[in-house]
Design a protein around this motif. Sequence first.
Motif, PDB file in Angstrom:
ATOM      1  N   GLU A  87       0.862  -1.177   0.000  1.00 47.46           N
ATOM      2  CA  GLU A  87       0.000   0.000   0.000  1.00 47.46           C
ATOM      3  C   GLU A  87       0.899   1.227   0.000  1.00 47.46           C
ATOM      4  N   PHE A  88       0.308   2.397  -0.218  1.00 47.17           N
ATOM      5  CA  PHE A  88       1.115   3.606  -0.364  1.00 47.17           C
ATOM      6  C   PHE A  88       1.352   4.384   0.929  1.00 47.17           C
ATOM      7  N   THR A  89       0.331   4.442   1.759  1.00 47.19           N
ATOM      8  CA  THR A  89       0.345   5.419   2.843  1.00 47.19           C
ATOM      9  C   THR A  89       1.550   5.291   3.771  1.00 47.19           C
ATOM     10  N   ALA A  90       1.847   4.070   4.183  1.00 47.56           N
ATOM     11  CA  ALA A  90       2.941   3.894   5.147  1.00 47.56           C
ATOM     12  C   ALA A  90       4.267   4.380   4.565  1.00 47.56           C
ATOM     13  N   GLY A  91       4.500   4.080   3.285  1.00 38.03           N
ATOM     14  CA  GLY A  91       5.746   4.499   2.649  1.00 38.03           C
ATOM     15  C   GLY A  91       5.854   6.019   2.522  1.00 38.03           C
ATOM     16  N   ILE A  92       4.725   6.639   2.217  1.00 35.64           N
ATOM     17  CA  ILE A  92       4.730   8.099   2.087  1.00 35.64           C
ATOM     18  C   ILE A  92       4.995   8.741   3.446  1.00 35.64           C
ATOM     19  N   CYS A  93       4.430   8.186   4.482  1.00 40.79           N
ATOM     20  CA  CYS A  93       4.678   8.727   5.822  1.00 40.79           C
ATOM     21  C   CYS A  93       6.129   8.492   6.232  1.00 40.79           C
ATOM     22  N   ARG A  94       6.669   7.364   5.848  1.00 39.21           N
ATOM     23  CA  ARG A  94       8.075   7.093   6.119  1.00 39.21           C
ATOM     24  C   ARG A  94       8.930   8.172   5.449  1.00 39.21           C
ATOM     25  N   ALA A  95       8.616   8.490   4.200  1.00 38.61           N
ATOM     26  CA  ALA A  95       9.362   9.509   3.468  1.00 38.61           C
ATOM     27  C   ALA A  95       9.205  10.884   4.126  1.00 38.61           C
ATOM     28  N   TYR A  96       8.005  11.155   4.574  1.00 36.47           N
ATOM     29  CA  TYR A  96       7.705  12.434   5.228  1.00 36.47           C
ATOM     30  C   TYR A  96       8.614  12.621   6.440  1.00 36.47           C
ATOM     31  N   VAL A  97       8.780  11.536   7.177  1.00 33.79           N
ATOM     32  CA  VAL A  97       9.634  11.595   8.368  1.00 33.79           C
ATOM     33  C   VAL A  97      11.109  11.606   7.966  1.00 33.79           C
ATOM     34  N   GLU A  99      12.610  12.587   5.268  1.00 28.84           N
ATOM     35  CA  GLU A  99      13.071  13.752   4.523  1.00 28.84           C
ATOM     36  C   GLU A  99      12.743  15.074   5.199  1.00 28.84           C
ATOM     37  N   GLY A 100      12.101  15.012   6.363  1.00 28.23           N
ATOM     38  CA  GLY A 100      11.766  16.245   7.062  1.00 28.23           C
ATOM     39  C   GLY A 100      10.782  17.117   6.314  1.00 28.23           C
ATOM     40  N   TRP A 101       9.815  16.473   5.658  1.00 29.17           N
ATOM     41  CA  TRP A 101       8.860  17.223   4.847  1.00 29.17           C
ATOM     42  C   TRP A 101       7.869  18.037   5.678  1.00 29.17           C
ATOM     43  N   GLN A 102       7.975  17.923   6.989  1.00 34.11           N
ATOM     44  CA  GLN A 102       7.078  18.718   7.822  1.00 34.11           C
ATOM     45  C   GLN A 102       7.246  20.209   7.543  1.00 34.11           C
ATOM     46  N   GLN A 103       8.437  20.577   7.034  1.00 31.11           N
ATOM     47  CA  GLN A 103       8.656  21.992   6.700  1.00 31.11           C
ATOM     48  C   GLN A 103       7.715  22.466   5.591  1.00 31.11           C
ATOM     49  N   PHE A 104       7.138  21.538   4.816  1.00 28.59           N
ATOM     50  CA  PHE A 104       6.250  21.920   3.720  1.00 28.59           C
ATOM     51  C   PHE A 104       4.769  21.755   4.067  1.00 28.59           C
ATOM     52  N   ALA A 105       4.495  21.286   5.282  1.00 25.57           N
ATOM     53  CA  ALA A 105       3.109  20.977   5.632  1.00 25.57           C
ATOM     54  C   ALA A 105       2.244  22.241   5.612  1.00 25.57           C
ATOM     55  N   LEU A 294      -0.340   8.058  12.435  1.00 29.31           N
ATOM     56  CA  LEU A 294       0.648   7.255  11.717  1.00 29.31           C
ATOM     57  C   LEU A 294       2.042   7.887  11.629  1.00 29.31           C
ATOM     58  N   VAL A 295       2.102   9.165  11.302  1.00 28.83           N
ATOM     59  CA  VAL A 295       3.399   9.821  11.162  1.00 28.83           C
ATOM     60  C   VAL A 295       4.165   9.781  12.496  1.00 28.83           C
ATOM     61  N   GLU A 296       3.436  10.030  13.556  1.00 24.02           N
ATOM     62  CA  GLU A 296       4.063  10.000  14.877  1.00 24.02           C
ATOM     63  C   GLU A 296       4.564   8.601  15.210  1.00 24.02           C
ATOM     64  N   GLN A 297       3.780   7.631  14.825  1.00 28.07           N
ATOM     65  CA  GLN A 297       4.159   6.245  15.066  1.00 28.07           C
ATOM     66  C   GLN A 297       5.445   5.895  14.307  1.00 28.07           C
ATOM     67  N   MET A 298       5.657   6.597  13.190  1.00 25.07           N
ATOM     68  CA  MET A 298       6.857   6.395  12.383  1.00 25.07           C
ATOM     69  C   MET A 298       8.076   7.076  12.991  1.00 25.07           C
TER      70      MET A 298
END
Length: 418
Positions: A87-97, A99-105, A294-298
């Motif tokens: 599935e996609f979601t877990a991998g995208i959240c992994r990337a978010y964490v 790569e520090g993408w929180q700066q773009f949220a 999920l992101v926090e869990q990651m």
Amino acid sequence: MKANRVPKPAPVRGMQDFLGDQANRFDHVVATFRDVARRFGFRPVMVPVVEATSVYQRTLGETTDVVAKEMYTFPDRGGDSLTLRPEFTAGICRAYVSEGWQQFAPLKLITHGPLFRYERPQKGRYRQFHQIDAEVIGAPEPAADVELIAFADLLLKELGISGVTLQLNTLGDAETRDAWRGALVTYFERHRDALSEDSLRRLETNPLRILDSKEAADRALLADAPVIDAYMSAQAGAFFEAVQAGVQASGVAFVRQPQLVRGFDYYRHTAFEFVSDALGAQATVIGGGRYDGLVEQMGGPSTPAVGWAGGIERLMMLSAQPVAPRVDIALVAMGPAAEAAAPALLAELRIAGFAAEQAWRGNMKKRMERAGKSGARYALILGEDEIAGGTVMVKNMQDGSQAAVPRAAIVRRLKEAL
RNA sequence: GCGACCGUAGCUCAAUAGGUUAGAGCGCCGGUUUGUGGUACCGGAGGUUGCGGGUUCGAGACCCGUCGGUCGCCCCA
């Protein structure tokens, strides 16, 4: 004479090869998805097809079928356990964490590609299948849920898909979900003897799933089963109200389906599925929901998020047949001089924006046949006479009429005609 | 993982109740037309009937096994 017979190779079980209409449909679904995404301001994201096994193991839930028995998991040469994404979601959240993408949220993302689940293939279900996927990460607002649902709805409309209904539910926040789950377990425990064999197992692994059992015995119990609304916290209730109001205001029809639950453990609050009865045993075309934890869990910051995924193969099966790719011009060049002149003419046509093809072999009849089959609007005939006269014969493939056009004027004349 | 059904040219299918050389349509190649497609006509190539065993004088058909496919259960997009 066949000396050594090599057995005809087959694709790996549950994996398919697409050509022609099938491939066109696939392409059409993705192209339409991209176009609608653009209108909603979603941007592409690319993530790997393979992740460390732990990315899925922890997040989807150890007891879910996907983790327990459907993952393509293998050790790489270094001994690490890797898994083809199911599935996609877990991998995208992994990337978010990662790569520090929180700066773009808040991020509004789309992606698409192959997913893998080791399941018994059947209609609308494959071991390699493809999804389109949309996620909003970093937005706690119900408006994000609303926008995603409106996005999915417009996509279905643009694909010409009808007969699909949106089922909407909430799983509440963590407290709500836990309280409801507890009540369900108590209720079903009391009726153990009436439960189906599968549901007895579900009672241990994933009691919420009993709610969408197909067994008649189970369904009889559902009427009196506890409903989530009774356990809803004030905030969770208000959130769901806002989502429903927003969806309605978007002009998207839906039905409240209080028994709708989703497969993975990470879902909270909004859960929805666009379902069809035209897919055999499979019903869901697009499914999604909110996954605030999920992101926090990651290992990332506390981040609210929502998303959905749609099965491309399933959408292909439901969509009206797309038009075949358009061919404007088929060039028929006969003779060495014409063939030598062909590349320059083709280059000119293509730079001008035309879809122009050339038949490579055969006599004139054969090449015209190819031109006809390609569906080209015009055939350009270039032979010795034309070369000598500095012209090109332009033939309208619809009505069969043709006229010689000066070579230098060809692009201009075709632009007028097309 | 479990169940049902099905495997015959590249594709879609046919082959009376086991009986000569396994057929057709589409597609492909060639011709009628040494420069004109979409229609028509003529000809051609292309099969170890998924594979292995068995029953029979004889198996594409029947039996067993195996592999593959389809659909369903479970679960999900």
